[in-house]
Design an enzyme around this catalytic site. Structure first.
Site: not given
Length: 401
Positions: A143, A187
């Site tokens: 993602s 992330d």
């Protein structure tokens, strides 16, 4: 190439750009004008510390998400993916509206919405084709990879002139506010700021960071995929965040601490009795000890002490299993089988948990044996057949062509 039945998943490693160009042209009847790339990431140590303001130690991978793009004159954004069946056409006037259902397009749409809020409008229509070689559902941050490849593309095509760190923050905001996933910044940071052959030491509350050389001469990073669907990961992630917030509230009577990571172990030993349950105590203990393990791991790498680094990885998994309780039988089986294998320096779960992957450091001349032995042991224990990937450490999100 291993000779056993447990083989590297080669199809995710190799990406044929000419084939992607051909697919784009078939989809849109015109050639792509530009190609962008954004990596996946693996976190070597420092798990569930990011949203607690602590230290993490990820690196970007050599595989990730490719984005082919062409401007169109029709005032629409067309989305297509080699990895997802659903396609969508969204009018430029509607790109700030999330799509219904579990739509993967909401990740890039969220980034477009954030650019618009920055005053960088998507002024022209776009034909977009995403193709990723990050293993689906493996917890390697597909993602964030989609978000950053979209951000770099918009910044390039529409003259945003945003620095990478700004795009990292913007992409996290897109996931938090538009998609509705309350993720930390690790992330997006690793995907955007990645540096070849380096891990990134990041303090998540201050965003202070530095790149630490990964001197893995004679060793390889091996990612082992449980092939267990991560069904509990999202709900347990939110549960753990709530537990940490409650623990901070109970410990923070004097208002000294902004995050759990502001509490050192000596202070914790003086105030832990304020906690209302044994569960909260274990959650906090993991965060505090994991932060120290990251600091010790950075020092070990700087001192070329790869064995100590591996021992800290093992201790991290034990803490995630016993104190934070986010591993589950499949991840435990993979880590435990890895610990038995010859040539393994260290192994631990990586990502949110309850499925996904472990990351191991393995002697290069033992990787075939590792794959065979761990694969057989894991399948015997769980009935699932794992997949293995040799991870090279790559650069962050960028334009390729």
């Amino acid at each position: 190439m291993p000779t056993s039945t447990y083989q590297l998943d080669i199809k995710i490693i190799n990406m044929d750009l000419n084939a992607l160009k051909s697919t784009f042209e078939k989809l849109y009847q015109k050639p792509a004008e530009a190609i962008f790339f954004s990596p996946g990431r693996v976190n070597l140590i420092g798990e569930h510390t990011d949203y607690n303001g602590g230290y993490v130690f990820p690196c970007a991978l050599s595989y990730g998400t490719y984005l082919l793009v062409r401007k169109n004159t029709e005032n629409v954004i067309r989305f297509a993916s080699e990895n997802m069946e659903r396609k969508e056409t969204v009018a430029l006037d509607n790109i700030s509206q999330p799509l219904s259902g579990d739509a993967w397009m909401n990740y890039p749409l969220g980034v477009m919405d954030q650019f618009s809020k920055k005053g960088i409008a998507v002024k022209e229509g776009l034909d977009l084709f995403y193709s990723g070689n990050i293993p689906n559902g493996a917890g390697l941050s597909s993602s964030a990879s989609i978000e950053l490849v979209t951000a770099v593309m918009l910044n390039d095509l529409f003259g945003g002139n945003l620095p990478m760190m700004e795009m990292v923050k913007l992409s996290q905001n897109a996931e938090n506010q538009f998609v509705g996933v309350n993720c930390g910044i690790m992330d997006q940071f690793a995907v955007g700021m990645g540096k070849k052959d380096h891990a990134l030491a990041l303090k998540c509350d201050t965003l202070e960071w530095n790149a630490v050389p990964l001197k893995l001469d004679g060793y390889k990073i091996v990612i082992s995929n449980t092939n267990k669907r991560r069904g509990l990961a999202d709900s347990k992630y939110n549960e753990r965040r709530a537990e940490c917030e409650q623990a901070l509230k109970e410990l923070n009577k004097e208002g000294k601490f902004k995050t759990l990571s502001d509490i050192d172990f000596d202070t914790f030993n003086q105030i832990f009795e304020r906690l209302s349950s044994e569960v909260l105590l274990r959650r906090v203990r993991h965060v505090i000890t994991e932060n120290q393990r990251v600091l010790d791991a950075m020092k070990a790498l700087k001192n070329d002490n790869i064995r100590e680094f591996g021992q800290l990885m093992n201790a991290s998994h034990v803490s995630l299993r016993d104190d934070y309780e986010v591993t589950g039988p499949e991840l435990d089986a993979l880590a435990e089988e890895a610990w038995k294998a010859d040539g393994v320096i260290g192994s631990r779960m990586t990502g949110a948990g309850f499925g996904g992957c472990t990351v191991s450091i393995v002697k290069e001349n033992k990787t075939d044996d590792f794959i065979k032995q761990v694969g057989q042991g894991y399948e015997k224990r769980t009935g699932l057949k794992p997949l293995f990937y040799i991870a090279d450490v790559g650069d962050g999100a960028r334009r390729l062509m």
